[in-house]
Design an enzyme around this catalytic site. Structure first.
Site, PDB file in Angstrom:
ATOM      1  N   HIS A 197       0.817  -1.225   0.000  1.00  0.00           N
ATOM      2  CA  HIS A 197       0.000   0.000   0.000  1.00  0.00           C
ATOM      3  C   HIS A 197       0.848   1.272   0.000  1.00  0.00           C
ATOM      4  CE1 HIS A 197      -3.954   2.041   1.009  1.00  0.00           C
ATOM      5  NE2 HIS A 197      -4.320   1.055   0.195  1.00  0.00           N
ATOM      6  N   HIS A 297      -6.347  -2.696 -11.300  1.00  0.00           N
ATOM      7  CA  HIS A 297      -6.740  -2.260  -9.958  1.00  0.00           C
ATOM      8  C   HIS A 297      -8.219  -1.902  -9.989  1.00  0.00           C
ATOM      9  CE1 HIS A 297      -6.942   0.984  -6.778  1.00  0.00           C
ATOM     10  NE2 HIS A 297      -6.249   0.071  -6.119  1.00  0.00           N
TER      11      HIS A 297
END
Length: 394
Positions: A197, A297
């Site tokens: 992340h 994504h």
């Protein structure tokens, strides 16, 4: 004869003129786009930019000025003018707005011809789309129970955040919980991807990647922020794990140095951030030339996922698709909430069947969208601080 044909062409073009571009900020954190032409045809797109819906919505003012009255079927021309015509170009906000408009135009065109968008892109290269789902939240826990639930839903692969907030340099204990979680889920015979992340910095990312190697995760995502390309190049030479990134890259030009440097193994363009289906298809083709895989994504809504599925079905180097079903961000409304045909995203043996419906293949409940958008969301990501009070990446 020629004059008659010309008149018919003008009439047909006029019927395809864009007369309305609407946006809807709907819970949990999405921005839907509706485009309508003079003849009443409608297409839907998704311009969701998590935490910045208001900014993207504002960017639609200039898109309306430019494209009300434009021919909705000239998708590439619209894309080029939207990208290049405003002098300033690129970036998360402008590209997300363009992404939503682009998706909506592809949806509209597919519906006009009565075919899935994948038919307009050259046809399918696969019949089913491998998918994965999220387990664990920003501070992951109870991942075994969550992984078992995903197995019951038909998934064979999952993704979780690798760590909670972490310092620029922390002790080795910072990795213990992450390694235990990965081992526990792998014991269920599931593939596991780890999302760093962008919250892990280079002094720790090198150590965590090395510690994870025996567990053979599917990939490690954003082990460093994409702005740190020098560090990613260094890390790619230290680990055998596939490195995935791309959700914070917004055009083929931003991907180019990653391909040329060999710093990435799996790219993750977001079809709601990186110029829509048009641009992400180009990015995927570039990736193929560098033997790089594509795993879009998409922790977003159903329209974005529908667009991703069209790309997956037509892209040889596609490998797996993220689905936001039950993701921890979906509070109040989930992936299927706004759909009239939720069954198209049914998961069986880790895959979703090729979408057969016209356009993006997703039927939107417009009445519900308008109702929910009457009170637009204002979702914001959390701000984290360490024990010393300093800012930590979320």
């Amino acid at each position: 004869m020629t004059e008659d044909f010309g008149d018919l062409t003008v009439g047909a073009t006029r019927s395809r003129e864009i007369v309305r571009i609407e946006t809807f900020a709907v819970a949990p954190r999405w921005l839907f786009v509706r485009v309508e032409t003079r003849d009443g045809a409608v297409g839907w797109g998704e311009a969701s930019l998590e935490g910045h819906a208001e900014a993207v919505d504002g960017a639609f003012a200039s898109l309306r000025d430019r494209f009300i009255g434009a021919d909705a079927e000239r998708i590439e021309d619209v894309w080029q003018i939207a990208y290049r015509g405003g002098f300033y170009r690129g970036g998360a906000v402008l590209m997300s707005a363009l992404s939503g408009l682009d998706q909506a135009l592809w949806d509209l065109k597919g519906r006009r011809f009565g075919v899935p968008v994948w038919q307009l892109l050259g046809g399918r290269v696969r019949d089913r789309v491998p998918v994965y789902a999220w387990i664990g939240g920003d501070r992951p826990n109870d991942v075994v129970e969550a992984a078992q639930a995903r197995l019951a839903q038909g998934f064979k692969a999952v993704k979780m955040n690798a760590t909670e907030e972490i310092g620029w340099l922390d002790g080795a204990h910072a990795f213990d919980a992450a390694l235990e979680r990965v081992a526990a889920v792998r014991a269920l015979d599931m593939d596991v991807a780890l999302d760093f992340h962008g919250r892990v910095h280079k002094p720790m990312a090198k150590q965590l990647a090395a510690a994870l190697e025996p567990h053979r995760p599917l990939f490690i995502e954003e082990p460093l922020l994409s702005e740190n390309i020098e560090g990613l190049i260094q890390l790619s030479r230290l680990t055998t794990l596939p490195i995935a990134l791309g959700e914070r890259l917004y055009s083929r030009w931003e991907y180019k140095p990653f391909f040329e440097s060999g710093a990435v193994d799996v790219i993750q363009p977001d079809l709601s951030h990186a110029g829509g289906l048009s641009e992400c298809r180009r990015i995927a083709t570039m990736a193929e030339a560098y033997d790089v895989a594509v795993a879009p994504h998409c922790p977003l809504g159903p329209i974005a996922l529908g667009a991703c599925m069209q790309l997956a079905l037509t892209t040889p180097n596609f490998v797996i698709q993220e689905m936001s079903l039950g993701i921890h961000y979906n509070v109040g409304h989930d992936l299927l909430s706004y759909m009239r045909n939720p069954e198209v995203f049914d998961v069986k043996d880790g895959m979703v069947e090729a979408l057969a419906g016209a356009g993006l293949g997703v039927e939107i409940n417009e009445e519900l969208v308008r109702e929910v958008a009457a009170q637009p969301h204002n979702w914001r990501n959390p701000i984290w601080r360490g024990a010393d009070g300093s800012f930590r990446e979320w």
